[in-house]
Design a protein around this motif. Structure first.
Motif, PDB file in Angstrom:
ATOM      1  N   UNK A 178       0.554  -1.408   0.179  1.00 27.60           N
ATOM      2  CA  UNK A 178      -0.071  -0.261   0.246  1.00 27.60           C
ATOM      3  C   UNK A 178       1.137   0.766   0.043  1.00 27.60           C
ATOM      4  N   UNK A 179       1.833   1.308   0.481  1.00 32.13           N
ATOM      5  CA  UNK A 179       3.083   2.062   1.036  1.00 32.13           C
ATOM      6  C   UNK A 179       3.331   2.364  -0.214  1.00 32.13           C
ATOM      7  N   UNK A 180       3.852   1.598  -1.276  1.00 29.30           N
ATOM      8  CA  UNK A 180       4.422   1.688  -2.450  1.00 29.30           C
ATOM      9  C   UNK A 180       3.162   2.041  -3.445  1.00 29.30           C
ATOM     10  N   UNK A 181       2.354   1.928  -4.041  1.00 26.75           N
ATOM     11  CA  UNK A 181       1.306   2.137  -4.652  1.00 26.75           C
ATOM     12  C   UNK A 181       0.375   3.813  -4.352  1.00 26.75           C
ATOM     13  N   UNK A 182       0.796   3.785  -2.918  1.00 25.62           N
ATOM     14  CA  UNK A 182       0.474   4.910  -2.809  1.00 25.62           C
ATOM     15  C   UNK A 182       1.914   6.170  -2.653  1.00 25.62           C
ATOM     16  N   UNK A 183       2.766   6.254  -2.789  1.00 28.51           N
ATOM     17  CA  UNK A 183       4.082   7.256  -2.346  1.00 28.51           C
ATOM     18  C   UNK A 183       4.402   7.178  -3.840  1.00 28.51           C
ATOM     19  N   UNK A 184       5.082   6.080  -4.452  1.00 29.63           N
ATOM     20  CA  UNK A 184       5.623   4.771  -5.386  1.00 29.63           C
ATOM     21  C   UNK A 184       7.134   5.625  -5.093  1.00 29.63           C
ATOM     22  N   UNK A 185       7.617   5.010  -3.720  1.00 27.76           N
ATOM     23  CA  UNK A 185       8.570   5.559  -3.367  1.00 27.76           C
ATOM     24  C   UNK A 185      10.439   4.552  -3.517  1.00 27.76           C
ATOM     25  N   UNK A 186      11.603   5.249  -3.488  1.00 24.61           N
ATOM     26  CA  UNK A 186      12.430   4.540  -3.919  1.00 24.61           C
ATOM     27  C   UNK A 186      12.494   2.967  -2.806  1.00 24.61           C
ATOM     28  N   UNK A 187      12.818   2.017  -3.596  1.00 25.88           N
ATOM     29  CA  UNK A 187      12.501   0.974  -2.361  1.00 25.88           C
ATOM     30  C   UNK A 187      13.799  -0.105  -2.528  1.00 25.88           C
ATOM     31  N   UNK A 188      14.507   0.398  -1.482  1.00 26.53           N
ATOM     32  CA  UNK A 188      15.407  -0.165  -1.357  1.00 26.53           C
ATOM     33  C   UNK A 188      15.374  -1.807   0.016  1.00 26.53           C
ATOM     34  N   UNK A 189      16.017  -2.501  -0.709  1.00 26.33           N
ATOM     35  CA  UNK A 189      15.573  -4.280  -0.415  1.00 26.33           C
ATOM     36  C   UNK A 189      17.543  -4.085   0.254  1.00 26.33           C
ATOM     37  N   UNK A 190      17.129  -4.543   1.094  1.00 24.60           N
ATOM     38  CA  UNK A 190      18.906  -4.353   2.260  1.00 24.60           C
ATOM     39  C   UNK A 190      18.813  -6.354   2.406  1.00 24.60           C
ATOM     40  N   UNK A 191      19.188  -7.173   1.967  1.00 26.11           N
ATOM     41  CA  UNK A 191      19.898  -8.247   2.314  1.00 26.11           C
ATOM     42  C   UNK A 191      20.259  -9.014   3.640  1.00 26.11           C
ATOM     43  N   UNK A 192      19.519 -10.038   4.089  1.00 26.27           N
ATOM     44  CA  UNK A 192      20.086 -10.364   5.466  1.00 26.27           C
ATOM     45  C   UNK A 192      21.415 -10.388   5.879  1.00 26.27           C
ATOM     46  N   UNK A 193      22.904 -10.582   4.921  1.00 24.70           N
ATOM     47  CA  UNK A 193      24.413 -10.193   5.677  1.00 24.70           C
ATOM     48  C   UNK A 193      24.102  -9.356   5.954  1.00 24.70           C
ATOM     49  N   UNK A 194      23.402  -7.720   5.384  1.00 22.83           N
ATOM     50  CA  UNK A 194      23.904  -6.735   6.181  1.00 22.83           C
ATOM     51  C   UNK A 194      22.624  -6.086   6.783  1.00 22.83           C
ATOM     52  N   UNK A 195      22.217  -7.205   7.343  1.00 19.38           N
ATOM     53  CA  UNK A 195      20.547  -6.659   8.051  1.00 19.38           C
ATOM     54  C   UNK A 195      21.098  -6.742   9.654  1.00 19.38           C
ATOM     55  N   UNK A 196      21.449  -7.499  10.041  1.00 26.59           N
ATOM     56  CA  UNK A 196      22.113  -8.842  10.874  1.00 26.59           C
ATOM     57  C   UNK A 196      21.687  -9.533  11.140  1.00 26.59           C
ATOM     58  N   UNK A 197      21.097 -10.275  12.209  1.00 28.39           N
ATOM     59  CA  UNK A 197      21.334 -11.695  13.135  1.00 28.39           C
ATOM     60  C   UNK A 197      19.674 -11.369  13.292  1.00 28.39           C
ATOM     61  N   UNK A 198      18.926 -13.148  13.054  1.00 29.66           N
ATOM     62  CA  UNK A 198      17.713 -12.853  14.220  1.00 29.66           C
ATOM     63  C   UNK A 198      17.695 -14.310  14.461  1.00 29.66           C
ATOM     64  N   UNK A 199      17.465 -14.465  15.425  1.00 35.29           N
ATOM     65  CA  UNK A 199      17.195 -16.135  16.215  1.00 35.29           C
ATOM     66  C   UNK A 199      15.672 -16.443  15.372  1.00 35.29           C
ATOM     67  N   UNK A 200      15.777 -18.029  14.675  1.00 33.31           N
ATOM     68  CA  UNK A 200      14.989 -18.638  14.027  1.00 33.31           C
ATOM     69  C   UNK A 200      14.379 -19.432  14.545  1.00 33.31           C
ATOM     70  N   UNK A 201      12.887 -19.119  15.422  1.00 36.54           N
ATOM     71  CA  UNK A 201      12.262 -19.833  16.157  1.00 36.54           C
ATOM     72  C   UNK A 201      10.478 -20.468  15.759  1.00 36.54           C
ATOM     73  N   UNK A 202      10.862 -21.613  15.871  1.00 36.47           N
ATOM     74  CA  UNK A 202       8.677 -22.007  14.680  1.00 36.47           C
ATOM     75  C   UNK A 202       8.753 -22.081  12.882  1.00 36.47           C
ATOM     76  N   UNK A 203       7.631 -22.367  12.938  1.00 34.92           N
ATOM     77  CA  UNK A 203       7.594 -22.653  11.785  1.00 34.92           C
ATOM     78  C   UNK A 203       6.490 -22.376  11.279  1.00 34.92           C
ATOM     79  N   UNK A 204       6.749 -21.196   9.692  1.00 29.62           N
ATOM     80  CA  UNK A 204       5.298 -20.478   9.818  1.00 29.62           C
ATOM     81  C   UNK A 204       3.795 -21.532   9.264  1.00 29.62           C
TER      82      UNK A 204
END
Length: 227
Positions: free
Chosen positions: A169-195
């Motif tokens: 919705x944000x991207x459709x409404x504001x048409x921003x510059x969408x920047x994708x950052x991959x996990x190696x530059x984001x920081x780790x997370x604690x993986x748990x459970x199964x979606x």
């Protein structure tokens, strides 16, 4: 520009213990103007006691703000994000799940992206072969834009899809510059459970309807309120 790192949790003390103080320390090293806001959604696992023991000094220094909502039996993913977002003092909001770690590489991207193009939004995603789990909800966006589209869709209940709906919705409404950052530059997370995909089916249908019909502004005028 100030960045507000928002975290909401209900009985996630085991993750908060692992991540929260480390994330504050990384932010302090970054040189950013920032605040952390933690929403306790009726936790019964000792979170309030941990806050008193570990965050009191940060609260006094105005680095951390704590919001406590009592008497809730069911966690509401969209409403909790909206309560947090409306309470932010920062021009930028960064969703930070309780199981996520910040890193300096990720924090350095924020001023670079928004100074270059204020009409931007950052989304963290995992490597394609591993899917987007864990850091997928980490989105950095402008508070004024968040308010304009009335945040996350509170008609969505249960698990999942509210973050992708917000991003679309944000991207459709504001048409921003969408920047994708991959996990190696984001920081780790604690993986748990199964979606479980079936848990997200109803919300996915709601999101598809929003986008198809141009419902980019959602919720009633009393959105983002604990009831």
């Amino acid at each position: 520009m100030k960045v507000s790192f928002i975290t909401r949790c209900m009985n996630r003390l085991e993750h908060i213990k692992e991540t929260y103080l480390l994330n504050i320390d990384v932010a302090l090293q970054s040189g950013l103007d920032f605040e952390f806001i933690l929403l306790d959604w009726s936790s019964t696992d000792g979170l309030q006691e941990w806050i008193k023991s570990n965050l009191s000094n940060y609260i006094k220094k105005d680095i951390v703000k704590v919001i406590t909502v009592k008497d809730q039996n069911i966690f509401h993913r969209s409403k909790t994000l909206n309560i947090l977002g409306k309470s932010c003092r920062g021009e930028l909001i960064c969703n930070l799940d309780a199981d996520n770690y910040l890193c300096l590489d990720f924090l350095s991207h924020i001023p670079k992206v928004f100074n270059k193009n204020p009409n931007s939004i950052i989304h963290c995603r995992g490597r394609p072969k591993r899917g987007w789990r864990g850091i997928f909800g980490r989105i950095v966006y402008r508070k004024d834009c968040f308010l304009k589209i009335r945040g996350y869709d509170e008609s969505m209940t249960g698990y999942g899809e509210e973050d992708m709906d917000f991003l679309n919705r944000y991207c459709h409404y504001f048409k921003p510059n969408l920047v994708i950052i991959r996990e190696n530059e984001c920081g780790k997370c604690i993986h748990h459970g199964i979606d479980e995909p079936m848990k997200m089916a109803k919300n996915k249908s709601t999101s598809d309807y929003n986008i198809k019909n141009g419902n980019f502004i959602v919720n009633s005028t009393d959105w983002g309120e604990a009831q």
